[in-house]
Design an enzyme around this catalytic site. Sequence first.
Site, PDB file in Angstrom:
ATOM      1  N   GLU A  38     -24.575  -7.749  30.823  1.00 55.30           N
ATOM      2  CA  GLU A  38     -24.119  -6.771  31.812  1.00 55.30           C
ATOM      3  C   GLU A  38     -25.353  -6.078  32.410  1.00 55.30           C
ATOM      4  OE1 GLU A  38     -22.060  -3.663  29.703  1.00 55.30           O
ATOM      5  OE2 GLU A  38     -21.174  -2.790  31.510  1.00 55.30           O
ATOM      6  N   LYS A 109     -15.597  -4.752  36.908  1.00 53.82           N
ATOM      7  CA  LYS A 109     -15.153  -4.292  35.580  1.00 53.82           C
ATOM      8  C   LYS A 109     -13.936  -3.363  35.679  1.00 53.82           C
ATOM      9  CE  LYS A 109     -17.275  -2.332  31.347  1.00 53.82           C
ATOM     10  NZ  LYS A 109     -18.565  -1.814  30.813  1.00 53.82           N
ATOM     11  N   CYS A 141     -18.265  -6.363  28.836  1.00 56.59           N
ATOM     12  CA  CYS A 141     -18.460  -5.439  27.716  1.00 56.59           C
ATOM     13  C   CYS A 141     -17.175  -4.789  27.224  1.00 56.59           C
ATOM     14  CB  CYS A 141     -19.520  -4.402  28.091  1.00 56.59           C
ATOM     15  SG  CYS A 141     -20.324  -3.734  26.622  1.00 56.59           S
TER      16      CYS A 141
HETATM   17  C1  ACM Z   1     -20.106  -0.986  27.697  1.00 58.06           C
HETATM   18  O1  ACM Z   1     -18.997  -1.262  28.164  1.00 58.06           O
HETATM   19  N1  ACM Z   1     -21.208  -1.237  28.365  1.00 58.06           N
HETATM   20  C2  ACM Z   1     -20.223  -0.377  26.367  1.00 58.06           C
END
Ligand code: ACM
Length: 267
Positions: A38, A109, A141
């Site tokens: 990410e 996301k 993530c």
């Molecule tokens: C995250 O979602 N970067 C912990």
Amino acid sequence: MRIGFLQLRPRFGAVKENVRKAAALLDKMSDAIIVLPELFNTGYLFRNGSELAELAERVPDGYTTVEMQKLAKRRKLTLVFGLAQKHKGAVYNSAVCVTASGKVEAYQKAHLFDREKLFFARGKTLKVVPAGGAKLGLMICFDWIFPEAARSLALQGAQILCHPANLVLPYGQEAMRTRCIENRVFAVTANRIGSERRGTICLTFTGGSQIVSPTGEVLASASDRSESLRVIDVDIGVANDKNVSPNNDIFADRSPSLYGALVRKRR
Ligand code: ACM
């Protein structure tokens, strides 16, 4: 089919340096699907929205996507990597997929973690991308803590969960094994390592990038200390078999009429 991860330690704000380092490491590879962390090109701990806006890029014509696309074409790779995406007046925490044939897709996301909520807009769709001979379910993530996300991607045909990450909680990697078992899919989690200190905030990222099989076996993994590139061969067809016993197909055996609470909003 060859799938893998590149675990990195980006330097905050050093976009060209971070992209060049990743590209140099990947330039030895070919014919593989490889996942990077990410926000691999910028680092993670933005101090405020204007700093984020300065480092965010457009897809497909921003610097990072153009460079990764060139690399994908040159080395016959499918690459999935995280960046901050400028899109229609907002900035998203996105996973971009580029292929050797020139396809570019971005997933924004959907489940933002902690201070990400201060600066990033929330994505509104999940995405399965056919690329490199497989169906890739894109997650980023913290999406790991919502089993609905992985389930929904698997029900849409995903065979590999491609999971760029900057994991800070200690159990994301372990939870991804469960996401694989409950959906009988592969997962590639590409995490980062190192710490970032910006102002009064410090975060340490947990490394431990991994490739997991549809039965939850960890097929390859990295330490929490070093940058690492791992690529392995897998039989992608295994992810199409949803039987856990001769009489149990985990998708056919679901009882959706019992699960209404899953799709009702709760405050
Ligand atoms: C995250 O979602 N970067 C912990």
